[in-house]
Design a protein around this motif. Structure first.
Motif, PDB file in Angstrom:
ATOM      1  N   CYS A  64       0.833  -1.203   0.000  1.00 30.86           N
ATOM      2  CA  CYS A  64       0.000   0.000   0.000  1.00 30.86           C
ATOM      3  C   CYS A  64       0.865   1.250   0.000  1.00 30.86           C
ATOM      4  O   CYS A  64       1.895   1.286   0.669  1.00 30.86           O
ATOM      5  CB  CYS A  64      -0.941   0.008   1.206  1.00 30.86           C
ATOM      6  N   ASN A  66      -0.478   4.186   0.798  1.00 27.91           N
ATOM      7  CA  ASN A  66      -1.111   5.150   1.702  1.00 27.91           C
ATOM      8  C   ASN A  66      -0.653   4.938   3.136  1.00 27.91           C
ATOM      9  O   ASN A  66      -0.271   3.824   3.513  1.00 27.91           O
ATOM     10  CB  ASN A  66      -2.635   4.970   1.672  1.00 27.91           C
ATOM     11  N   CYS A  68      -2.615   5.161   6.468  1.00 36.03           N
ATOM     12  CA  CYS A  68      -3.868   5.369   7.198  1.00 36.03           C
ATOM     13  C   CYS A  68      -3.531   4.974   8.634  1.00 36.03           C
ATOM     14  O   CYS A  68      -3.129   3.826   8.867  1.00 36.03           O
ATOM     15  CB  CYS A  68      -4.977   4.492   6.639  1.00 36.03           C
ATOM     16  N   TYR A  70      -4.870   3.976  11.203  1.00 30.54           N
ATOM     17  CA  TYR A  70      -5.528   2.861  11.879  1.00 30.54           C
ATOM     18  C   TYR A  70      -5.253   1.511  11.226  1.00 30.54           C
ATOM     19  O   TYR A  70      -5.723   0.483  11.705  1.00 30.54           O
ATOM     20  CB  TYR A  70      -7.052   3.119  11.887  1.00 30.54           C
ATOM     21  N   CYS A  71      -4.538   1.472  10.090  1.00 31.87           N
ATOM     22  CA  CYS A  71      -4.472   0.233   9.303  1.00 31.87           C
ATOM     23  C   CYS A  71      -3.090  -0.427   9.352  1.00 31.87           C
ATOM     24  O   CYS A  71      -2.067   0.226   9.162  1.00 31.87           O
ATOM     25  CB  CYS A  71      -4.851   0.521   7.857  1.00 31.87           C
ATOM     26  N   PHE A  73      -1.751  -2.269   7.165  1.00 30.28           N
ATOM     27  CA  PHE A  73      -1.074  -2.267   5.868  1.00 30.28           C
ATOM     28  C   PHE A  73      -0.424  -0.920   5.534  1.00 30.28           C
ATOM     29  O   PHE A  73       0.183  -0.781   4.460  1.00 30.28           O
ATOM     30  CB  PHE A  73      -2.066  -2.604   4.742  1.00 30.28           C
ATOM     31  N   SER A  74      -0.550   0.057   6.387  1.00 29.58           N
ATOM     32  CA  SER A  74      -0.012   1.403   6.105  1.00 29.58           C
ATOM     33  C   SER A  74       1.420   1.323   5.608  1.00 29.58           C
ATOM     34  O   SER A  74       2.226   0.520   6.107  1.00 29.58           O
ATOM     35  CB  SER A  74      -0.043   2.249   7.376  1.00 29.58           C
ATOM     36  N   GLY A 109      -4.555  -3.726  -0.817  1.00 34.72           N
ATOM     37  CA  GLY A 109      -4.122  -2.370  -0.515  1.00 34.72           C
ATOM     38  C   GLY A 109      -4.045  -1.581  -1.817  1.00 34.72           C
ATOM     39  O   GLY A 109      -4.213  -2.125  -2.913  1.00 34.72           O
ATOM     40  N   GLU A 110      -3.779  -0.286  -1.692  1.00 32.58           N
ATOM     41  CA  GLU A 110      -3.741   0.572  -2.883  1.00 32.58           C
ATOM     42  C   GLU A 110      -2.286   0.718  -3.337  1.00 32.58           C
ATOM     43  O   GLU A 110      -1.480   1.358  -2.646  1.00 32.58           O
ATOM     44  CB  GLU A 110      -4.347   1.939  -2.546  1.00 32.58           C
ATOM     45  N   GLU A 162     -14.670   5.348   5.514  1.00 35.14           N
ATOM     46  CA  GLU A 162     -13.929   5.285   6.796  1.00 35.14           C
ATOM     47  C   GLU A 162     -14.495   6.311   7.777  1.00 35.14           C
ATOM     48  O   GLU A 162     -14.965   5.955   8.829  1.00 35.14           O
ATOM     49  CB  GLU A 162     -12.409   5.483   6.640  1.00 35.14           C
ATOM     50  N   LYS A 178      -5.106   8.390  -0.959  1.00 32.28           N
ATOM     51  CA  LYS A 178      -6.343   8.280  -0.184  1.00 32.28           C
ATOM     52  C   LYS A 178      -6.684   9.575   0.559  1.00 32.28           C
ATOM     53  O   LYS A 178      -7.783   9.737   1.073  1.00 32.28           O
ATOM     54  CB  LYS A 178      -6.226   7.109   0.809  1.00 32.28           C
ATOM     55  N   GLN A 339      -4.291  -7.628   7.902  1.00 31.11           N
ATOM     56  CA  GLN A 339      -4.704  -6.220   8.027  1.00 31.11           C
ATOM     57  C   GLN A 339      -5.128  -5.897   9.456  1.00 31.11           C
ATOM     58  O   GLN A 339      -4.866  -4.827   9.971  1.00 31.11           O
ATOM     59  CB  GLN A 339      -5.858  -5.923   7.061  1.00 31.11           C
TER      60      GLN A 339
END
Ligand code: SF4
Length: 374
Positions: A64, A66, A68, A70-71, A73-74, A109-110, A162, A178, A339
């Motif tokens: 990913c 991004n 984020c 809370y995630c 996968f950040s 993920g992105e 979200e 994002k 995740q």
């Protein structure tokens, strides 16, 4: 009028429907909540019968770009990452098909380099013979980018906002595409224009006061029901779970409040699907079956390759987005990082058995592409 205008004016101007919804999510006595639960149960049985759609998420990639907060996968989290190749995706999908699933959600993920529209379309095409319903939950795209994915056989698009609070959104999404609040907000409509016939929206509870998020979610639902009226709309209500990065929820929503919210959604939007994932505890999920939930995930893994241990030889770690060797720690499982932590760890067969005990039909398949030809 785009939805952003409705959202921006929500504090001053609410539709009749959203106003009624607001009344239903206000604090209730036990007796009032019981009455809501009975109405919700009646509406659910009338519109969906004693059925529960079962689906499984299949994680394609945990790469990913991004951040984020809370995630797990950040981008900046130094986790074990992998993107499954198409053959590995097929192996994972076959495992799920063997367990009975015919409805699947492809999640990634992105990361445009690893998770391109062509890659997603290839994955969809490869698993299509085994699944009657394929949905995707990936980074938002332009309408034309969705077209090859729809052509390949995907029929559902899931994208959670979200949080509908722009200030909180900016605070939570600290790097990557994002950060664009508007682009995400309009995503369901772009997907609808591309031909997705199921649209899923949701908020992540724990970032902002739940009643404010629920109100915006209800307004978004009302908007989509009007503007994407040919699609089947569903809503998810995930609560934050522990994940890599150690983010802690900033706000809570109790079990009782979540149950009340499900009832309120069912009463105001009788035909909208309500999704409950394995983030929730088994006993709590079982207690919500009658209330209004119509779709559940089961036996989920949130790590790519998690069902059949695919992709292990290409695992790598990233440090602030830079790929480094995997340098496995002692005892570390050679599997990509998930995740978030799952709470209901029962197998699909166990969940189906509980549903049957309660007089519900677990629905593994409710659609066949052949119906398009009728
Ligand atoms: S929430 Fe989605 S976009 Fe954000 S870090 Fe996780 S996978 Fe990436």
């Amino acid at each position: 009028m785009p939805f952003i205008e409705t959202l921006d004016n929500l504090a001053l101007k609410k539709s009749e429907l959203v106003h009624r919804f607001e009344g239903l999510i206000a604090r209730k006595s036990d007796e009032e909540l019981e009455a809501m639960a009975q109405t919700s149960c009646r509406f659910t049985l009338r519109n969906f019968g004693r059925t529960m759609r079962l689906f499984a998420p299949l994680y394609l990639s945990n790469e990913c770009i991004n951040n984020c907060r809370y995630c797990g996968f950040s981008r900046d989290n130094p986790i074990l990452r992998v993107t499954l190749d198409v053959a590995e995706v097929v192996a994972e999908a076959r495992h799920l098909a063997y367990q009975g699933f015919r409805q699947i959600l492809l999640v990634a993920g992105e990361h445009p380099k690893f998770v391109s529209r062509h890659y997603i379309a290839e994955c969809v095409q490869a698993i299509q013979p085994d699944f009657s319903s394929i949905s995707i939950e990936v980074g938002p795209m332009e309408t034309q980018d969705y077209l090859p994915i729809v052509d390949a056989g995907a029929e559902g698009l899931v994208v959670y906002q979200e949080t509908y609070n722009r200030a909180v959104y900016a605070e939570m999404h600290t790097a990557g595409p994002k950060r664009d609040f508007h682009f995400r907000l309009d995503c369901a409509e772009r997907g609808y224009r591309a031909g997705f016939r199921r649209l899923g929206i949701g908020v992540l509870f724990g970032l902002s006061p739940w009643q404010e998020e629920a109100l915006a979610l209800a307004a978004h639902l009302e908007y989509l029901l009007k503007h994407c009226w040919q699609a089947q709309i569903s809503v998810s209500l995930p609560r934050l779970r522990p994940a890599a990065g150690g983010f802690r929820p900033l706000f809570s929503i109790t079990d009782r409040e979540l149950a009340q919210l499900i009832c309120a959604l069912r009463i105001i939007f009788p035909q909208v699907g309500i999704v409950l994932s394995t983030r929730e505890r088994a006993a709590f999920r079982d207690s919500l079956v009658l209330l209004g939930v119509t779709m559940m995930s089961a036996g989920s893994h949130t790590e790519p390759g998690g069902y059949t241990r695919q992709g292990g030889e290409r695992l790598h770690r990233t440090v602030r987005g830079r790929i480094v060797g995997p340098d496995f720690q002692d005892g570390e499982d050679r599997l990509a990082t998930g995740q978030f932590e799952i709470s209901d760890e029962r197998s699909p067969a166990e969940i189906a058995a509980v549903l049957r005990q309660r007089g519900f039909d677990p629905v593994w398949k409710d659609w066949d592409q052949a119906l398009c030809a009728v």
